[in-house]
Design a protein around this motif. Structure first.
Motif, PDB file in Angstrom:
ATOM      1  N   ALA A  54       8.261  30.494  27.491  1.00 13.59           N
ATOM      2  CA  ALA A  54       7.832  29.611  26.479  1.00 13.59           C
ATOM      3  C   ALA A  54       7.867  28.588  27.811  1.00 13.59           C
ATOM      4  O   ALA A  54       8.636  27.918  28.187  1.00 13.59           O
ATOM      5  N   HIS A  55       7.141  27.589  26.444  1.00 13.35           N
ATOM      6  CA  HIS A  55       7.061  25.961  27.161  1.00 13.35           C
ATOM      7  C   HIS A  55       8.334  25.359  27.626  1.00 13.35           C
ATOM      8  O   HIS A  55       8.724  24.957  28.016  1.00 13.35           O
ATOM      9  N   ASP A  56       8.945  24.852  26.280  1.00 13.90           N
ATOM     10  CA  ASP A  56      10.441  24.629  26.022  1.00 13.90           C
ATOM     11  C   ASP A  56      11.188  25.016  27.293  1.00 13.90           C
ATOM     12  O   ASP A  56      12.253  24.651  27.961  1.00 13.90           O
ATOM     13  N   ASP A  57      11.460  26.480  27.354  1.00 18.23           N
ATOM     14  CA  ASP A  57      11.891  27.018  28.119  1.00 18.23           C
ATOM     15  C   ASP A  57      11.918  26.952  29.421  1.00 18.23           C
ATOM     16  O   ASP A  57      12.826  26.579  30.200  1.00 18.23           O
ATOM     17  N   LEU A  58      10.425  26.792  30.015  1.00 17.94           N
ATOM     18  CA  LEU A  58      10.517  27.023  31.477  1.00 17.94           C
ATOM     19  C   LEU A  58      10.978  24.912  32.010  1.00 17.94           C
ATOM     20  O   LEU A  58      10.890  24.948  32.674  1.00 17.94           O
ATOM     21  N   VAL A  59      10.209  23.795  30.608  1.00 27.03           N
ATOM     22  CA  VAL A  59      10.922  22.502  30.523  1.00 27.03           C
ATOM     23  C   VAL A  59      12.292  22.347  30.430  1.00 27.03           C
ATOM     24  O   VAL A  59      12.741  21.663  31.588  1.00 27.03           O
ATOM     25  N   SER A  60      13.191  23.138  30.491  1.00 24.37           N
ATOM     26  CA  SER A  60      14.623  23.318  30.285  1.00 24.37           C
ATOM     27  C   SER A  60      14.922  23.485  31.609  1.00 24.37           C
ATOM     28  O   SER A  60      16.244  23.842  32.013  1.00 24.37           O
ATOM     29  N   ARG A  61      13.939  24.334  33.052  1.00 24.51           N
ATOM     30  CA  ARG A  61      14.709  25.328  33.912  1.00 24.51           C
ATOM     31  C   ARG A  61      13.828  24.383  35.216  1.00 24.51           C
ATOM     32  O   ARG A  61      13.046  24.151  35.220  1.00 24.51           O
TER      33      ARG A  61
END
Length: 559
Positions: free
Chosen positions: A536-543
């Motif tokens: 998901a977007h939030d997950d990818l932005v956090s990594r």
């Protein structure tokens, strides 16, 4: 249908032969009538010849009309059938593909070869053979030696001379059609790319290249004209020498004035349908080259292999599963897609993100059966798409692809290609969802659009194609860069509206823009054909990784 075509062809041959025979009979009867009348016989002795002359004169015109009418009908039907089969062979994607201008040249010029083959070669040759044999028979009944002379002259003018012209023309005819295609391509570049050529200062060079292509074609056409003139002169020379020889043999044979006149004029007219065969031989060389070029298009291997017995298409709702997909555009080359797996469950939205050349559009092409995977599987409700008819696959999975095409017709008709039965309300909704309503209000529904979108901007072309995709409403919607060629504000608004429209709708979205992707169910990041990140977007932005770097760059750009 083939039986009817053959019957029409036979009728055309017989009508042509009858016209030539009527001309032969007209001259023979007229020659006999004139020379016999000079002897002042009783009028009753001339009555049959008078009636025959009138009958042959009338019959020649009637039979010639019937031959032209039927012959051209057969030729045009054959040409239409050839074009239809050529269109059908182009419907499934093929490889290799010829260029657009070259393909247009084959579609227009080369298919004319089918008409020329019948009208200028086969029909005249058959009619000339019948008329020539009849003239030889007339000679046999009067003086056999003149029949042998006439037969030799007819064979020389009707067989050897056309064979010689065909051999001479074959040297350059294979280059004639490619030269026309080259000139067509140069002209197409000048017409469709005039603005770009002017902007980059390449107009003079393009004009020079077009001029060189025209000069090359002109040289070939001048060679063709010389061959044609030589063939015509050679045939005429054979005709004159044959008639002179027949007159000499007739005088030596003591057949009299009447017999000599009949033999001489019959021989003269017998060459009338034979002389054009020399030009037909020269033309046949070009026809053979054109037919070979048509076979090249029709024999091109399809990009995908159709199943011998297609399976029944699954019924919605559809679940699409891609497993370890590998696609290679050229044998031995680097895979465009290398081991990609993803799932499109009913109502699920997935976005493909990555740099240009990452394989995003290739995945869409594989889903629509436009390319053949090297390995891996694509299944719809458990059925491998390789077992389905490609048209059925594209009916279930399609949408906005690269290089959309507009036809030179009204805006309304261009949209209705995707929904022929769509009413104005559905058209208006599709246009509104593609954020084109203000432009449509200004131009009107009946405004004519230029060929290939020449009268619209890139952004308008893209949104018209998007409106088509939404109007078609497939079970699985595929969208390739829907916001391309738009300014930032319009692109953001379009993506927001598009994500609203596709809510709870199975969608695969290819995009370079990340704004709004927090609303999709999954984001798959590709690089060099491989999946490097997903989530998901939030997950990818956090990594750490490509997606976060691209997101941070986009945020900074917007600031």
């Amino acid at each position: 249908m083939k039986g009817q075509m053959r019957a029409r062809l036979v009728y055309a041959v017989l009508a042509g032969a009858a016209a030539d025979l009527a001309g032969l009979g007209l001259i023979a009867a007229a020659a006999w009538l004139i020379t016999r009348a000079a002897e002042q016989p009783p009028l009753a002795a001339l009555s049959v010849a008078i009636v025959a002359t009138r009958a042959f004169a009338t019959g020649r015109g009637v039979f010639r009309y019937a031959e032209r009418l039927t012959g051209h009908d057969v030729a045009l039907r054959a040409q239409a059938g050839t074009r239809e089969r050529l269109y059908e062979s182009l419907i499934p994607p093929q490889r290799p593909r010829v260029g657009g201008a070259d393909l247009l040249s084959r579609m227009v010029d080369d298919t004319d070869a089918v008409q020329d083959l019948l009208v200028r070669c086969l029909l005249p040759a058959a009619a000339a053979a019948i008329a020539g044999l009849t003239a030889v028979v007339i000679g046999l009944t009067i003086l056999p030696v003149t029949a042998l002379v006439l037969l030799a002259g007819l064979l020389l003018a009707g067989a050897l001379l056309p064979a010689a012209t065909a051999a001479a023309a074959r040297r350059w005819s294979a280059r004639m059609a490619p030269a026309r295609a080259e000139l067509a391509g140069r002209v197409a570049d000048l017409v469709h790319g005039a603005a770009d050529l002017s902007a980059y200062g390449a107009g003079d060079r393009a004009l020079r290249d077009a001029g060189e292509a025209g000069d090359a074609l002109g040289r070939l056409e001048r060679r063709q004209a010389r061959v044609h003139a030589t063939a015509l002169a050679g045939g005429t020379l054979v005709q004159v020498l044959t008639v002179v020889a027949i007159v000499l043999f007739a005088q030596a044979g003591g057949v009299g004035t009447v017999g000599t006149a009949v033999l001489a004029l019959t021989a003269l007219v017998a060459f009338e349908p034979v002389l054009p065969l020399a030009a037909a031989g020269e033309r046949y060389a070009g026809i053979a080259a054109a037919l070979r070029r048509l076979r090249e298009v029709r024999s091109a291997s399809p990009a995908v292999t159709e199943p011998a017995t297609p399976a029944a298409p699954p019924s919605p709702p559809l679940t699409v599963e891609v497993e370890d997909l590998v696609v290679r555009h050229a044998p031995g080359g680097r895979p465009a897609v290398d081991g990609v797996s993803l799932t499109l469950a009913p109502g699920r939205r997935v976005a493909l993100v990555g740099p240009s050349g990452a394989g995003k559009s290739t995945i869409l092409a594989a889903l629509m059966r436009l390319v053949e995977p090297e390995s891996g599987n694509i299944r719809i409700n458990g059925v491998d798409i390789a077992d389905l008819d490609s048209d059925d696959v594209r009916a279930m999975m399609t949408g906005l692809t690269q290089d959309p095409y507009l036809f030179r017709t009204s805006l309304r008709d261009n949209l209705r290609l995707a929904g022929p039965e769509a009413d104005d309300e559905r058209l208006a909704r599709a246009v509104r969802d593609a954020r084109l309503e203000h432009w449509v209000e200004r131009t009107g529904w009946d405004a004519e659009l230029g060929e290939d979108g020449s009268t619209v901007s890139g952004g308008q072309l893209q949104r018209l194609a998007l409106a088509r995709a939404l109007l078609y409403d497939p079970p699985v919607l595929l969208l390739d860069e829907p916001a391309e060629a738009l300014d930032e504000e319009t692109a953001d608004e379009l993506m927001a509206d598009l994500l609203d429209v596709t809510h709870d709708r199975t969608t695969l979205l290819v995009t370079h823009r990340l704004k709004g992707l927090e609303r999709v169910d999954e984001i798959v990041v590709l690089e060099d054909g491989r999946v490097i990140q997903r989530g998901a977007h939030d997950d990818l932005v956090s990594r750490p990784g490509y997606y976060r770097d691209l997101w941070e760059s986009e945020v900074l750009t917007r600031r």
